[in-house]
Design a protein around this motif. Structure first.
Motif, PDB file in Angstrom:
ATOM      1  N   TRP A  26       4.119 -23.117  -6.674  1.00  0.00           N
ATOM      2  CA  TRP A  26       3.631 -21.858  -7.244  1.00  0.00           C
ATOM      3  C   TRP A  26       4.053 -21.721  -8.705  1.00  0.00           C
ATOM      4  O   TRP A  26       3.273 -21.246  -9.537  1.00  0.00           O
ATOM      5  N   ALA A  27       5.280 -22.104  -9.021  1.00  0.00           N
ATOM      6  CA  ALA A  27       5.749 -22.023 -10.402  1.00  0.00           C
ATOM      7  C   ALA A  27       4.943 -22.961 -11.303  1.00  0.00           C
ATOM      8  O   ALA A  27       4.554 -22.591 -12.420  1.00  0.00           O
ATOM      9  N   MET A  28       4.658 -24.171 -10.818  1.00  0.00           N
ATOM     10  CA  MET A  28       3.865 -25.119 -11.604  1.00  0.00           C
ATOM     11  C   MET A  28       2.438 -24.605 -11.781  1.00  0.00           C
ATOM     12  O   MET A  28       1.856 -24.713 -12.871  1.00  0.00           O
ATOM     13  N   LEU A  29       1.868 -24.018 -10.731  1.00  0.00           N
ATOM     14  CA  LEU A  29       0.529 -23.424 -10.848  1.00  0.00           C
ATOM     15  C   LEU A  29       0.530 -22.250 -11.830  1.00  0.00           C
ATOM     16  O   LEU A  29      -0.433 -22.049 -12.574  1.00  0.00           O
ATOM     17  N   GLY A  30       1.621 -21.492 -11.842  1.00  0.00           N
ATOM     18  CA  GLY A  30       1.747 -20.401 -12.813  1.00  0.00           C
ATOM     19  C   GLY A  30       1.769 -20.919 -14.241  1.00  0.00           C
ATOM     20  O   GLY A  30       1.127 -20.358 -15.132  1.00  0.00           O
ATOM     21  N   ALA A  31       2.491 -22.008 -14.467  1.00  0.00           N
ATOM     22  CA  ALA A  31       2.541 -22.586 -15.809  1.00  0.00           C
ATOM     23  C   ALA A  31       1.182 -23.131 -16.228  1.00  0.00           C
ATOM     24  O   ALA A  31       0.737 -22.931 -17.365  1.00  0.00           O
ATOM     25  N   ILE A  32       0.509 -23.799 -15.310  1.00  0.00           N
ATOM     26  CA  ILE A  32      -0.830 -24.325 -15.617  1.00  0.00           C
ATOM     27  C   ILE A  32      -1.809 -23.174 -15.838  1.00  0.00           C
ATOM     28  O   ILE A  32      -2.618 -23.194 -16.770  1.00  0.00           O
ATOM     29  N   GLY A  33      -1.727 -22.150 -15.000  1.00  0.00           N
ATOM     30  CA  GLY A  33      -2.592 -20.978 -15.163  1.00  0.00           C
ATOM     31  C   GLY A  33      -2.351 -20.277 -16.484  1.00  0.00           C
ATOM     32  O   GLY A  33      -3.302 -19.846 -17.158  1.00  0.00           O
ATOM     33  N   ASP A  34      -1.094 -20.182 -16.892  1.00  0.00           N
ATOM     34  CA  ASP A  34      -0.772 -19.586 -18.188  1.00  0.00           C
ATOM     35  C   ASP A  34      -1.382 -20.413 -19.316  1.00  0.00           C
ATOM     36  O   ASP A  34      -1.977 -19.864 -20.246  1.00  0.00           O
TER      37      ASP A  34
END
Length: 128
Positions: A26-34
C-alpha cells in the motif's frame, strides 16, 4: 546458493503473506500514485505544486514527470523494506519513519485525486 543476512530476510519477508507485506504494498502504491497524480496536476488549469521543496526540484529538473520518476523509484525501493520486521530499536525507528512516509504518500495521492476531480468538474461545468 545460500543467502545470508538481511538479503535473506528481505526475500523471506516478501514470500510470506502478512500485514507488513500488505502495508509495504500500500505504501509503494501510494508513492506511485503520488508520482502519477502529481505529474498530471500541471496539465490541469491553475494547479501547481504546494510543497516548496518539490517545486524547487521540479524547476531544477525542468520536468514534473521526470522529477517524479527520479524521486519515486528510490522511494518505492525504500518502502519495500516495510515488509521486514524491525529487529532493534534503530531499525524500529527507521521502520516507523518509512511507515509515516508511506501513510503520507497515500494521503497525498488521495488529496491529488480530489484536486484533479474538482479541476475536471470545474472544466466540465465551464464547457457546459
Amino acid at each position: 546458493m545460500v543467502e545470508h543476512g538481511w538479503v535473506a530476510g528481505a526475500v523471506g519477508a516478501w514470500r510470506v503473506p502478512g500485514w507488513r507485506r500488505r502495508f509495504a504494498v500500500w505504501a509503494m502504491l501510494g508513492a506511485i500514485g503520488d508520482g502519477v497524480t502529481t505529474s498530471v496536476l500541471p496539465h490541469l488549469g491553475g494547479l501547481v505544486e504546494v510543497n516548496p521543496v518539490s517545486a524547487a526540484g521540479q524547476a531544477w529538473v525542468g520536468s514534473v514527470p521526470v522529477y517524479m520518476v527520479l524521486v519515486t523509484v528510490p522511494l518505492v525501493a525504500l518502502l519495500s523494506l516495510l515488509a521486514l520486521r524491525p529487529r532493534s530499536a534503530h531499525s524500529r525507528v527507521l521502520w516507523f519513519a518509512l511507515a509515516l512516509c508511506g501513510v503520507l504518500k497515500i494521503g497525498v495521492t488521495v488529496w491529488n485525486v480530489l484536486a484533479i476531480q474538482s479541476a475536471l468538474t470545474v472544466s466540465v461545468v465551464d464547457v457546459v
